[in-house]
Design a protein around this motif. Structure first.
Motif, PDB file in Angstrom:
ATOM      1  N   VAL A 235       0.856  -1.190   0.000  1.00  0.00           N
ATOM      2  CA  VAL A 235       0.000   0.000   0.000  1.00  0.00           C
ATOM      3  C   VAL A 235       0.891   1.238   0.000  1.00  0.00           C
ATOM      4  CG1 VAL A 235      -1.800   1.273   1.205  1.00  0.00           C
ATOM      5  CG2 VAL A 235      -1.790  -1.232   1.260  1.00  0.00           C
ATOM      6  N   TYR A 236       0.814   2.019  -1.079  1.00  0.00           N
ATOM      7  CA  TYR A 236       1.545   3.288  -1.191  1.00  0.00           C
ATOM      8  C   TYR A 236       0.513   4.412  -1.172  1.00  0.00           C
ATOM      9  CZ  TYR A 236       6.199   1.494  -2.450  1.00  0.00           C
ATOM     10  OH  TYR A 236       7.432   0.903  -2.431  1.00  0.00           O
ATOM     11  N   LEU A 237       0.699   5.392  -0.293  1.00  0.00           N
ATOM     12  CA  LEU A 237      -0.234   6.504  -0.143  1.00  0.00           C
ATOM     13  C   LEU A 237       0.482   7.830  -0.403  1.00  0.00           C
ATOM     14  CD1 LEU A 237      -1.730   5.207   3.223  1.00  0.00           C
ATOM     15  CD2 LEU A 237      -2.860   5.073   0.993  1.00  0.00           C
ATOM     16  N   ASN A 238      -0.246   8.827  -0.918  1.00  0.00           N
ATOM     17  CA  ASN A 238       0.284  10.186  -1.044  1.00  0.00           C
ATOM     18  C   ASN A 238       0.217  10.859   0.319  1.00  0.00           C
ATOM     19  OD1 ASN A 238      -1.838  10.330  -3.907  1.00  0.00           O
ATOM     20  ND2 ASN A 238       0.361  10.005  -4.017  1.00  0.00           N
ATOM     21  N   MET A 239       1.300  11.512   0.716  1.00  0.00           N
ATOM     22  CA  MET A 239       1.279  12.206   2.007  1.00  0.00           C
ATOM     23  C   MET A 239       1.988  13.556   1.894  1.00  0.00           C
ATOM     24  SD  MET A 239       4.508  12.170   3.695  1.00  0.00           S
ATOM     25  CE  MET A 239       6.007  11.166   3.798  1.00  0.00           C
ATOM     26  N   ALA A 240       1.756  14.421   2.891  1.00  0.00           N
ATOM     27  CA  ALA A 240       2.420  15.723   2.959  1.00  0.00           C
ATOM     28  C   ALA A 240       2.817  15.979   4.406  1.00  0.00           C
ATOM     29  CB  ALA A 240       1.493  16.826   2.454  1.00  0.00           C
ATOM     30  N   PHE A 241       3.913  16.735   4.583  1.00  0.00           N
ATOM     31  CA  PHE A 241       4.257  17.227   5.913  1.00  0.00           C
ATOM     32  C   PHE A 241       5.108  18.480   5.784  1.00  0.00           C
ATOM     33  CE2 PHE A 241       7.807  14.261   5.116  1.00  0.00           C
ATOM     34  CZ  PHE A 241       8.918  14.953   5.591  1.00  0.00           C
ATOM     35  N   ILE A 242       5.324  19.149   6.906  1.00  0.00           N
ATOM     36  CA  ILE A 242       6.102  20.380   6.956  1.00  0.00           C
ATOM     37  C   ILE A 242       7.418  20.103   7.672  1.00  0.00           C
ATOM     38  CG2 ILE A 242       6.171  22.767   7.805  1.00  0.00           C
ATOM     39  CD1 ILE A 242       4.080  22.315   5.649  1.00  0.00           C
ATOM     40  N   PHE A 243       8.522  20.600   7.090  1.00  0.00           N
ATOM     41  CA  PHE A 243       9.831  20.438   7.727  1.00  0.00           C
ATOM     42  C   PHE A 243      10.468  21.807   7.907  1.00  0.00           C
ATOM     43  CE2 PHE A 243      14.488  19.793   7.314  1.00  0.00           C
ATOM     44  CZ  PHE A 243      14.683  19.054   8.468  1.00  0.00           C
ATOM     45  N   ASP A 244      10.970  22.072   9.109  1.00  0.00           N
ATOM     46  CA  ASP A 244      11.673  23.317   9.401  1.00  0.00           C
ATOM     47  C   ASP A 244      13.176  23.034   9.302  1.00  0.00           C
ATOM     48  OD1 ASP A 244      12.993  25.487  10.617  1.00  0.00           O
ATOM     49  OD2 ASP A 244      11.207  25.976  11.812  1.00  0.00           O
ATOM     50  N   PRO A 245      13.867  23.605   8.300  1.00  0.00           N
ATOM     51  CA  PRO A 245      15.289  23.291   8.123  1.00  0.00           C
ATOM     52  C   PRO A 245      16.176  23.879   9.217  1.00  0.00           C
ATOM     53  CG  PRO A 245      14.631  25.014   6.590  1.00  0.00           C
ATOM     54  CD  PRO A 245      13.367  24.533   7.264  1.00  0.00           C
ATOM     55  N   THR A 246      15.643  24.831  10.003  1.00  0.00           N
ATOM     56  CA  THR A 246      16.438  25.430  11.078  1.00  0.00           C
ATOM     57  C   THR A 246      16.375  24.584  12.343  1.00  0.00           C
ATOM     58  OG1 THR A 246      15.994  27.635  10.186  1.00  0.00           O
ATOM     59  CG2 THR A 246      16.787  27.508  12.458  1.00  0.00           C
ATOM     60  N   THR A 247      15.158  24.205  12.740  1.00  0.00           N
ATOM     61  CA  THR A 247      15.004  23.423  13.970  1.00  0.00           C
ATOM     62  C   THR A 247      15.040  21.925  13.712  1.00  0.00           C
ATOM     63  OG1 THR A 247      12.597  23.353  13.769  1.00  0.00           O
ATOM     64  CG2 THR A 247      13.554  25.262  14.902  1.00  0.00           C
ATOM     65  N   ARG A 248      14.907  21.526  12.414  1.00  0.00           N
ATOM     66  CA  ARG A 248      14.859  20.124  11.994  1.00  0.00           C
ATOM     67  C   ARG A 248      13.624  19.404  12.548  1.00  0.00           C
ATOM     68  NH1 ARG A 248      19.120  18.064   9.489  1.00  0.00           N
ATOM     69  NH2 ARG A 248      18.419  15.978  10.038  1.00  0.00           N
ATOM     70  N   GLU A 249      12.580  20.150  12.829  1.00  0.00           N
ATOM     71  CA  GLU A 249      11.327  19.548  13.299  1.00  0.00           C
ATOM     72  C   GLU A 249      10.411  19.280  12.103  1.00  0.00           C
ATOM     73  OE1 GLU A 249      10.711  21.353  17.772  1.00  0.00           O
ATOM     74  OE2 GLU A 249       9.953  22.512  16.079  1.00  0.00           O
ATOM     75  N   SER A 250       9.705  18.156  12.154  1.00  0.00           N
ATOM     76  CA  SER A 250       8.685  17.853  11.144  1.00  0.00           C
ATOM     77  C   SER A 250       7.325  17.801  11.827  1.00  0.00           C
ATOM     78  CB  SER A 250       8.979  16.522  10.453  1.00  0.00           C
ATOM     79  OG  SER A 250       8.900  15.445  11.363  1.00  0.00           O
ATOM     80  N   ILE A 251       6.329  18.419  11.184  1.00  0.00           N
ATOM     81  CA  ILE A 251       4.985  18.470  11.755  1.00  0.00           C
ATOM     82  C   ILE A 251       3.940  18.250  10.667  1.00  0.00           C
ATOM     83  CG2 ILE A 251       5.641  20.023  13.643  1.00  0.00           C
ATOM     84  CD1 ILE A 251       4.421  22.322  12.004  1.00  0.00           C
ATOM     85  N   ASP A 252       2.711  18.030  11.115  1.00  0.00           N
ATOM     86  CA  ASP A 252       1.515  18.003  10.267  1.00  0.00           C
ATOM     87  C   ASP A 252       1.604  16.982   9.139  1.00  0.00           C
ATOM     88  OD1 ASP A 252      -1.035  18.695   9.540  1.00  0.00           O
ATOM     89  OD2 ASP A 252      -0.440  20.425   8.326  1.00  0.00           O
ATOM     90  N   LEU A 253       2.143  15.794   9.423  1.00  0.00           N
ATOM     91  CA  LEU A 253       2.112  14.732   8.407  1.00  0.00           C
ATOM     92  C   LEU A 253       0.674  14.245   8.258  1.00  0.00           C
ATOM     93  CD1 LEU A 253       4.648  11.863   7.947  1.00  0.00           C
ATOM     94  CD2 LEU A 253       2.207  11.490   7.595  1.00  0.00           C
TER      95      LEU A 253
END
Length: 316
Positions: A235-253
């Motif tokens: 099962v392959y799904l389309n997904m999106a998320f936000i990455f902050d290149p300064t803090t290296r945090e990923s959110i809202d996947l």
């Protein structure tokens, strides 16, 4: 929450405003799938597509296609032919960077694969300039706000599952210029933890600089399932998320597409019947986004969705 449960919730609430299967002219008996994101040159819209016979595997070419109608694309006559799979592009300064997977054989048998990269300002004269690490796909580049270049990696192995729970990780590092893009730099990119859960894998398909300085990611996230007859299904799904290149945090996947979102169609093999492999998004005048994706490893689809990075900035 498991990815399968997230998928069920997505299917119940999804909003798909348009859907289409792309038509490709000039390649006759071949399938065209896992295309690059659309891009413009000299007022025309292009994409690179993987071209392969339905009954063959790991014997594909990448060709350049020009938009010639609504959801219709025609191969550009006499354009370069690349012995690659799954093309992707990035625009770095005034240069176009084309990447893709090059499969290698020894004595007629599959042996390994590498990411190959081509660059140039002339769409019809891109030249090969570097190679990624052994057996690594889904390496992606993005121009950052400070003029540097963000590099996403995607190591995947059985050993990673023992160490991290998921079969793959996503790494990120920054280089000053394209000449610094080497296999060692990509291989050494520090990992972004917390993206994939147990038994999951995936990667980045297209990265977009947002006007907030953050990066919007269009990618794929995957898990193993079984069909009604007990057969293994990927099962392959389309997904999106936000990455902050300064803090290296990923959110809202979050999930943005799945196979049932696209028009019905065939798959290259039964175990690929529930697969969509993201290409990227193109913004529309109405503020929605067209998401392009390979479907079933034999077709290319388009669906219209809400802007996947809402609340985090606009595409630069």
């Amino acid at each position: 929450m498991t990815l399968q449960k997230q998928r069920n919730e997505f299917e119940a609430a999804k909003k798909i405003y348009e859907r289409a299967t792309l038509k490709f002219q000039g390649v006759d008996v071949y399938d065209v799938y896992n295309v690059s994101v659309l891009f413009k040159r000299d007022g025309k819209r292009y994409l690179f597509g993987r071209v392969e016979r339905r009954g063959e595997w790991a014997r594909s070419w990448v060709r350049l296609f020009e938009e010639t109608g609504q959801d219709e694309w025609s191969v550009v006559k006499d354009s370069m032919i690349y012995t690659l799979e799954d093309p992707y592009i990035s625009e770095i300064g005034d240069e176009l960077v084309l990447g893709g997977t090059h499969v290698q054989y020894q004595s007629g048998r599959y042996s390994t694969f590498f990411g190959y990269f081509f660059r140039g300002t002339d769409l019809h004269n891109l030249y090969y300039f570097t190679t990624g690490p052994n057996k690594m796909k889904d390496i992606r580049l993005v121009a950052l706000a400070d003029g540097k270049i963000g590099v996403f990696s995607r190591p995947r192995s059985t050993g990673m599952k023992d160490k991290y729970g998921s079969e793959s990780m996503i790494g990120f590092t920054v280089i000053d210029r394209l000449e610094e893009l080497t296999a060692d730099v990509i291989e050494s990119a520090p990992y972004i933890h917390g993206i994939f859960g147990a038994g999951e894998w995936g990667g980045v398909n297209q990265a977009y600089l947002l006007d907030t300085g953050k990066i919007g990611i269009i990618g794929h996230i995957c898990y193993q399932d079984k069909d009604a007859n007990g057969g293994e299904v990927k099962v392959y799904l389309n997904m999106a998320f936000i990455f902050d290149p300064t803090t290296r945090e990923s959110i809202d996947l979050h999930l943005i597409g799945s196979r049932p979102c696209y028009p019905p169609g065939p798959s290259k093999a039964p175990y690929l019947a529930d697969c969509v492999f993201s290409s990227g998004i193109v913004m529309r005048p109405d503020g929605k986004a067209d998401l392009y994706s390979g479907i079933g490893d034999c077709e290319t689809g388009r669906i219209t969705i809400d802007y996947p990075f809402a609340g985090h900035g606009l595409l630069v």
